[in-house]
Write a protein that holds these residues in place. Structure first.
Motif, PDB file in Angstrom:
ATOM      1  N   GLU A 160       6.024   6.176   7.267  1.00 63.40           N
ATOM      2  CA  GLU A 160       7.031   5.114   7.264  1.00 63.40           C
ATOM      3  C   GLU A 160       6.396   3.764   7.599  1.00 63.40           C
ATOM      4  O   GLU A 160       6.684   2.746   6.984  1.00 63.40           O
ATOM      5  CB  GLU A 160       8.127   5.434   8.286  1.00 63.40           C
ATOM      6  CG  GLU A 160       8.816   6.763   8.114  1.00 63.40           C
ATOM      7  CD  GLU A 160       9.801   6.734   6.958  1.00 63.40           C
ATOM      8  OE1 GLU A 160       9.466   7.308   5.915  1.00 63.40           O
ATOM      9  OE2 GLU A 160      10.859   6.132   7.100  1.00 63.40           O
ATOM     10  N   LYS A 163       4.378   2.397   4.683  1.00 63.62           N
ATOM     11  CA  LYS A 163       5.234   1.841   3.631  1.00 63.62           C
ATOM     12  C   LYS A 163       5.666   0.421   3.965  1.00 63.62           C
ATOM     13  O   LYS A 163       5.631  -0.478   3.116  1.00 63.62           O
ATOM     14  CB  LYS A 163       6.473   2.721   3.439  1.00 63.62           C
ATOM     15  CG  LYS A 163       6.216   4.053   2.762  1.00 63.62           C
ATOM     16  CD  LYS A 163       7.505   4.866   2.719  1.00 63.62           C
ATOM     17  CE  LYS A 163       7.266   6.279   2.214  1.00 63.62           C
ATOM     18  NZ  LYS A 163       8.513   7.098   2.257  1.00 63.62           N
ATOM     19  N   VAL A 164       6.079   0.232   5.205  1.00 67.71           N
ATOM     20  CA  VAL A 164       6.550  -1.102   5.603  1.00 67.71           C
ATOM     21  C   VAL A 164       5.394  -2.098   5.607  1.00 67.71           C
ATOM     22  O   VAL A 164       5.537  -3.236   5.140  1.00 67.71           O
ATOM     23  CB  VAL A 164       7.241  -1.041   6.985  1.00 67.71           C
ATOM     24  CG1 VAL A 164       7.650  -2.443   7.432  1.00 67.71           C
ATOM     25  CG2 VAL A 164       8.456  -0.132   6.937  1.00 67.71           C
ATOM     26  N   ASN A 167       4.638  -3.205   2.146  1.00 68.96           N
ATOM     27  CA  ASN A 167       5.614  -4.194   1.674  1.00 68.96           C
ATOM     28  C   ASN A 167       5.360  -5.567   2.269  1.00 68.96           C
ATOM     29  O   ASN A 167       5.490  -6.591   1.586  1.00 68.96           O
ATOM     30  CB  ASN A 167       7.029  -3.728   2.020  1.00 68.96           C
ATOM     31  CG  ASN A 167       7.502  -2.583   1.141  1.00 68.96           C
ATOM     32  OD1 ASN A 167       7.044  -2.424   0.007  1.00 68.96           O
ATOM     33  ND2 ASN A 167       8.404  -1.771   1.667  1.00 68.96           N
ATOM     34  N   ILE A 179      12.465  -7.759   4.872  1.00 66.22           N
ATOM     35  CA  ILE A 179      12.386  -6.302   4.820  1.00 66.22           C
ATOM     36  C   ILE A 179      13.132  -5.760   6.032  1.00 66.22           C
ATOM     37  O   ILE A 179      12.829  -6.132   7.171  1.00 66.22           O
ATOM     38  CB  ILE A 179      10.928  -5.828   4.820  1.00 66.22           C
ATOM     39  CG1 ILE A 179      10.226  -6.346   3.554  1.00 66.22           C
ATOM     40  CG2 ILE A 179      10.834  -4.317   4.930  1.00 66.22           C
ATOM     41  CD1 ILE A 179       8.740  -6.233   3.578  1.00 66.22           C
ATOM     42  N   ILE A 181      14.721  -2.589   8.422  1.00 68.63           N
ATOM     43  CA  ILE A 181      14.654  -1.190   8.859  1.00 68.63           C
ATOM     44  C   ILE A 181      16.005  -0.853   9.476  1.00 68.63           C
ATOM     45  O   ILE A 181      16.462  -1.531  10.401  1.00 68.63           O
ATOM     46  CB  ILE A 181      13.544  -0.973   9.894  1.00 68.63           C
ATOM     47  CG1 ILE A 181      12.179  -1.358   9.322  1.00 68.63           C
ATOM     48  CG2 ILE A 181      13.524   0.482  10.356  1.00 68.63           C
ATOM     49  CD1 ILE A 181      11.051  -1.264  10.330  1.00 68.63           C
ATOM     50  N   LYS A 189      13.833   2.483  15.510  1.00 66.70           N
ATOM     51  CA  LYS A 189      13.663   1.265  14.701  1.00 66.70           C
ATOM     52  C   LYS A 189      12.792   0.237  15.417  1.00 66.70           C
ATOM     53  O   LYS A 189      11.825  -0.299  14.847  1.00 66.70           O
ATOM     54  CB  LYS A 189      15.036   0.655  14.375  1.00 66.70           C
ATOM     55  CG  LYS A 189      15.978   1.565  13.617  1.00 66.70           C
ATOM     56  CD  LYS A 189      17.302   0.906  13.327  1.00 66.70           C
ATOM     57  CE  LYS A 189      18.103   0.608  14.574  1.00 66.70           C
ATOM     58  NZ  LYS A 189      18.530   1.813  15.303  1.00 66.70           N
ATOM     59  N   LYS A 300      18.958  -8.670   2.746  1.00 70.86           N
ATOM     60  CA  LYS A 300      17.808  -8.350   1.890  1.00 70.86           C
ATOM     61  C   LYS A 300      17.587  -9.427   0.828  1.00 70.86           C
ATOM     62  O   LYS A 300      18.508 -10.136   0.407  1.00 70.86           O
ATOM     63  CB  LYS A 300      18.007  -6.990   1.225  1.00 70.86           C
ATOM     64  CG  LYS A 300      19.038  -6.992   0.103  1.00 70.86           C
ATOM     65  CD  LYS A 300      19.125  -5.623  -0.558  1.00 70.86           C
ATOM     66  CE  LYS A 300      20.109  -5.672  -1.731  1.00 70.86           C
ATOM     67  NZ  LYS A 300      20.261  -4.370  -2.386  1.00 70.86           N
ATOM     68  N   LYS A 303      13.833  -6.202  -1.953  1.00 73.90           N
ATOM     69  CA  LYS A 303      13.666  -4.777  -1.661  1.00 73.90           C
ATOM     70  C   LYS A 303      14.868  -4.255  -0.866  1.00 73.90           C
ATOM     71  O   LYS A 303      15.380  -4.931   0.028  1.00 73.90           O
ATOM     72  CB  LYS A 303      12.374  -4.544  -0.878  1.00 73.90           C
ATOM     73  CG  LYS A 303      11.119  -4.900  -1.667  1.00 73.90           C
ATOM     74  CD  LYS A 303       9.884  -4.641  -0.837  1.00 73.90           C
ATOM     75  CE  LYS A 303       8.632  -4.841  -1.691  1.00 73.90           C
ATOM     76  NZ  LYS A 303       8.459  -6.237  -2.135  1.00 73.90           N
ATOM     77  N   HIS A 306      14.942  -0.359   4.349  1.00 79.24           N
ATOM     78  CA  HIS A 306      14.169   0.865   4.591  1.00 79.24           C
ATOM     79  C   HIS A 306      14.912   1.669   5.648  1.00 79.24           C
ATOM     80  O   HIS A 306      14.950   1.280   6.821  1.00 79.24           O
ATOM     81  CB  HIS A 306      12.760   0.505   5.074  1.00 79.24           C
ATOM     82  CG  HIS A 306      11.867   1.684   5.235  1.00 79.24           C
ATOM     83  ND1 HIS A 306      11.032   2.129   4.241  1.00 79.24           N
ATOM     84  CD2 HIS A 306      11.705   2.545   6.272  1.00 79.24           C
ATOM     85  CE1 HIS A 306      10.385   3.194   4.661  1.00 79.24           C
ATOM     86  NE2 HIS A 306      10.779   3.467   5.893  1.00 79.24           N
ATOM     87  N   HIS A 307      15.478   2.768   5.228  1.00 76.36           N
ATOM     88  CA  HIS A 307      16.241   3.590   6.176  1.00 76.36           C
ATOM     89  C   HIS A 307      15.283   4.529   6.879  1.00 76.36           C
ATOM     90  O   HIS A 307      14.657   5.388   6.248  1.00 76.36           O
ATOM     91  CB  HIS A 307      17.329   4.376   5.452  1.00 76.36           C
ATOM     92  CG  HIS A 307      18.270   5.064   6.382  1.00 76.36           C
ATOM     93  ND1 HIS A 307      19.372   4.418   6.925  1.00 76.36           N
ATOM     94  CD2 HIS A 307      18.283   6.317   6.880  1.00 76.36           C
ATOM     95  CE1 HIS A 307      20.010   5.247   7.721  1.00 76.36           C
ATOM     96  NE2 HIS A 307      19.376   6.409   7.704  1.00 76.36           N
TER      97      HIS A 307
END
Length: 872
Positions: A160, A163-164, A167, A179, A181, A189, A300, A303, A306-307
């Motif tokens: 995770e 990925k962030v 981005n 972005i 979360i 989070k 947002k 993108k 992001h969950h």
């Protein structure tokens, strides 16, 4: 807790014992009898607390509350009596009072005896010790060595995080990207955002990096001020919110920044942040966390949010193992099934795992009972997590950990609820508040001080993953801390059940407070999270209130009558924490608060001293004064303030020093003391147990002084020398005239020659931390030899004209952290520091110095000396 209330009463009786027994000779028998009765009660409370099933029972709570109320009543009577007698110094004239005291104490003893004769007391005190959740203090000590601090480690979510970061590192967009979360409370989070924030790749790509905690109650102005602090520090107080937002937008448009906006609850909160962003022409990125999917979608850019997923089963098990054992131990084979069962029942929710893990690690020893105790935790975890209401689930999970806390720690833990949400709490203040509240108990025969025990209590709560460390000192001590939102909510709920404190706030959408007058009348502690001035205008009274804490959003200037209002409304105060309220001048009615133990306030232009009569506040332990004056007078003699332990203010404190008498052996902190009062040594001879000392003023008067030399029995001491005089300081103390066990020294504006290092400071045998600020030293060259600074671990140089720094090979061999700021002439950092140095922080230095730091990092890598962390 009744146990803490009884402990405090007995300690208080011991502290004033000689005086009270002398003043109340006719009640001597009753006082000693009451003391013995309460010791019996205390022992039975401790026995009952060993059984968690009993301590949670309704009957026990009723019995406990009755004891607490009776002890409060006795405590108020005795303190009132002692205060009146000690203040007036009259023994014979108050003979009738003494007779009355004896009669009243007889009444209290009757109540206590009725508690002891209650048939339920036998059930409470002889109940079998529960193996479910509560452990004794001795059990805590057994596992203490394997309890790691968990304030920085992240287990799981590696994919995770990657990925962030990917981005954030994508530079394709010409506009600012947002972005988000999202995820449920407790899913991690903020923790994931923190891990990203400190990732070396992010540190390299973005400058500045800014962190803003928004939360439910926010102010747009504070958001903009936080952003602007990363660029400049001018006076912004006269600017409107719109002007601040525009200024933030301008600065952000000139840099590649990362802005982390944590815990955004509403679209309005995001709009306030967005007003400060150059959305169409910036090159920065925004990372936002929110519980709300709707808010995340609203904010947002391109993108989708992001969950944040739940932890996978293996990650859950690994996190549980880390919480329980750290990096030192694998999961025991006989308990793998239990661990898997518990981790599965948490549903992959990190907060649930951390809280339950905190319970398990208290049950590691003895090994022969671990399996059965963990099995019981497994059984109860399932019970708690089967409920549908998420918030109640969290309360139950935290309650598991709360029930496992030793009785002596519970009040300390619940006290976190008095502070506002997301507040970064000063550990020094927190522990002094605990002491003044009476939560801290030193065991008979122990060499530890109240402060030592308080600090250990805080560390224990951190080890149990209930408190989060925010900042540590260079020596690893906790400077600031906080608690998770859910933990704080639990503290509030539990405090309401226990009638432990009363929170007072006025939502921004309401004009009036929602207050129950009767509740205020009966509250022992009041914590205000709104404008205190609005509350005081209500003219409510708290005849039983012992603590008045105010955490207004902003500092408020008030009129002189406000202090009178507090004194009149809350006559029994022990704690007055109003550091965000600036009082224009001292009011003599303050001394009517003669039970006061702790006072923290801001002093206005005409508030320049405390009068001699402050000595009549005989219980005073801590004085904290926020003032802009160069000096602040305390006209009482330090010998008279027998129980005073800490005095803190930025001004140079001037005490009266007139009377002969025994030294004040309780005084530990004097920060900051006027140099003038130090020079002849008489004052410091009356304060032999000082641990923290700050000195400011004309330091030339101390050049030949031996006033510090006599503090030779101290093991810990801080010393901050700040020169505010214009007179030049040609030389300073000889090494033999410094406290012999000095570990931390900070010098500022002294303008000493670098040669003084070799002849004096470098020879101090125990020095570990040295801070040199605002041209503490001057000159082109500093040479360090092998015999100097043998224990120095941290060196801080801020604002210096140093040009050449030469360190002999093998010197400074324990130095691990070097901070250099505003050393614009320094040509290079000595390469000979490479072997031991772990962190090098630099700002406002020339290019050649930066290049030398890079060479040092390469040298460490080449020689396999480890990695050098560069903060530039």
């Amino acid at each position: 807790m009744a146990d803490a209330t009884v402990s405090f009463f007995l300690q208080n009786l011991k502290d004033i014992g000689v005086q009270i027994y002398k003043l109340a000779q006719n009640a001597d028998k009753e006082l000693r009898g009451l003391r013995d009765d309460l010791k019996t009660i205390q022992a039975k409370l401790e026995d009952a607390a060993a059984s968690s099933s009993v301590s949670r029972g309704k009957e026990f709570k009723v019995w406990e509350n009755r004891i607490r109320e009776a002890v409060y009543e006795a405590e108020d009577l005795i303190e009132d009596f002692a205060t009146q007698e000690l203040a007036h110094g009259r023994i014979i004239r108050f003979q009738a009072k003494k007779i009355d005291l004896a009669a009243r104490l007889d009444e209290f003893r009757g109540k206590i005896k009725s508690f002891l004769q209650d048939p339920n007391i036998l059930n409470f005190s002889h109940a079998p010790s529960s193996s479910t959740l509560t452990r004794s203090d001795d059990s805590t000590k057994k596992t203490r060595q394997v309890l790691p601090d968990s304030d920085t480690t992240v287990v799981g979510f590696e994919d995770e995080i990657e990925k962030v970061i990917a981005n954030l590192s994508n530079d394709d967009s010409p506009r600012i990207e947002v972005i988000s979360i999202t995820g449920m409370p407790g899913v991690g989070k903020t923790t994931v955002a923190q891990k990203i924030f400190v990732d070396p790749r992010i540190e390299h790509d973005f400058l500045p990096r800014i962190w803003i905690a928004v939360s439910q109650e926010y102010k747009a102005r504070n958001i903009y001020l936080t952003i602007l602090k990363s660029f400049a520090n001018p006076d912004l107080s006269n600017m409107t919110d719109e002007e601040l937002a525009n200024k933030s937008k301008y600065y952000l448009s000139t840099v590649k920044f990362l802005l982390v906006v944590d815990d955004v609850w509403t679209k309005g909160a995001w709009d306030a942040v967005k007003d400060a962003l150059p959305m169409t022409k910036g090159s920065g990125k925004v990372l936002m966390t929110s519980r709300s999917e709707a808010v995340a979608n609203y904010a947002k850019t391109h993108k989708p949010p992001h969950h944040l997923r739940f932890l996978k089963p293996q990650e859950s098990m690994e996190l549980l193992r880390y919480v329980v054992y750290g990096n030192r131990h694998d999961w025991p084979e006989d308990s793998i099934a239990i661990g898997l069962s518990i981790s599965e029942k948490t549903g992959g929710l990190p907060l649930a795992i951390v809280v339950i893990g905190g319970v398990l690690k208290e049950k590691i020893d003895p090994p022969e009972s671990r399996y059965h105790e963990w099995l019981e935790v497994d059984r109860r975890t399932k019970e708690y997590l089967m409920m549908e209401d998420t918030e109640k689930n969290m309360k139950k999970m935290i309650e598991v950990s709360y029930d496992a806390i030793p009785y002596s720690l519970r009040d300390c833990f619940l006290y976190f609820g008095v502070f506002p949400n997301n507040m970064e709490i000063c550990a020094w203040k927190l522990t002094r508040l605990w002491i003044a509240e009476g939560f801290i108990k030193v065991k008979d025969g122990s060499d530890l001080s109240l402060e030592d025990v308080a600090v250990e209590n805080l560390k224990e709560l951190i080890r149990r993953n209930l408190v989060i460390v925010v900042k540590r000192s260079r020596r690893g001590e906790v400077k600031t801390c906080r608690v998770h939102d859910m933990i704080r909510e639990f503290c509030k709920i539990k405090a309401k059940e226990e009638e432990f404190f009363q929170l007072i706030s006025k939502p921004s959408t309401q004009q009036d407070f929602n207050l129950d007058v009767q509740t205020i009348n009966e509250s022992r502690r009041i914590s205000i999270h709104s404008d205190a001035l609005d509350f005081l205008k209500l003219k409510l009274k708290g005849p039983l209130t012992r603590s008045f804490l105010c955490f207004s959003k902003h500092e408020r200037n008030v009129n002189a009558s406000s202090l009178k209002s507090i004194v009149k409304a809350f006559e029994r105060l022990r704690i007055l924490e109003v550091s965000l309220i600036k009082f224009p001048k001292y009011d003599r009615k303050l001394i009517k608060l003669n039970h006061l133990r702790y006072i923290s306030l801001a002093a206005g232009d005409n508030f320049k001293s405390l009068p001699e009569s402050i000595a009549s506040v005989w219980s005073l332990q801590t004085i904290i004064i926020d003032t802009s004056h160069h000096t602040f007078k305390i006209k009482a003699d330090v010998v008279e303030l027998r129980r005073l332990r800490h005095v803190k203010t930025k001004a140079g404190i001037v005490f009266s020093c007139r009377k002969k008498g025994e030294p004040n052996k309780n005084l530990q902190t004097l920060y900051t003391l006027s140099a003038e009062i130090c020079k002849d040594g008489e004052f410091l001879s009356k304060t032999p147990n000082l641990q923290t000392l700050g000195v400011c003023g004309d330091l030339t008067s101390l050049v030949d002084s031996t006033c510090f030399k006599n503090l030779n029995f101290l093991t810990k001491m801080k010393m901050k020398m700040i020169k505010v005089s214009e007179r030049p300081l040609v030389r300073f103390l000889a090494d033999a005239n410094f406290p012999p066990h000095l570990k931390i020294l900070s010098l500022s504006a002294t303008n000493l020659e670098w040669s003084y290092m070799s002849t004096t400071l470098g020879l101090l045998p125990h020095l570990e931390v040295l801070k040199l600020k605002d041209n503490a030293f001057k000159g082109d060259e500093w040479e360090v030899s092998l015999v100097e600074f043998r224990k120095l671990q941290y060196l801080h140089i801020d604002r210096s004209n140093l040009l050449m720094w030469i360190v002999e090979d093998g010197s400074l061999r324990k130095l691990t952290y070097l901070y250099l700021n505003n050393c614009e002439r320094l040509h290079a950092v000595p390469i000979s520091l490479a072997k031991t140095l772990e962190t090098l922080e630099m700002a406002l230095v020339q290019r050649s110095a930066l290049q030398s730091a890079e060479r040092m990092r390469e040298e460490k890598r080449t020689r396999n000396w480890g990695e050098l962390k560069l903060k530039i």
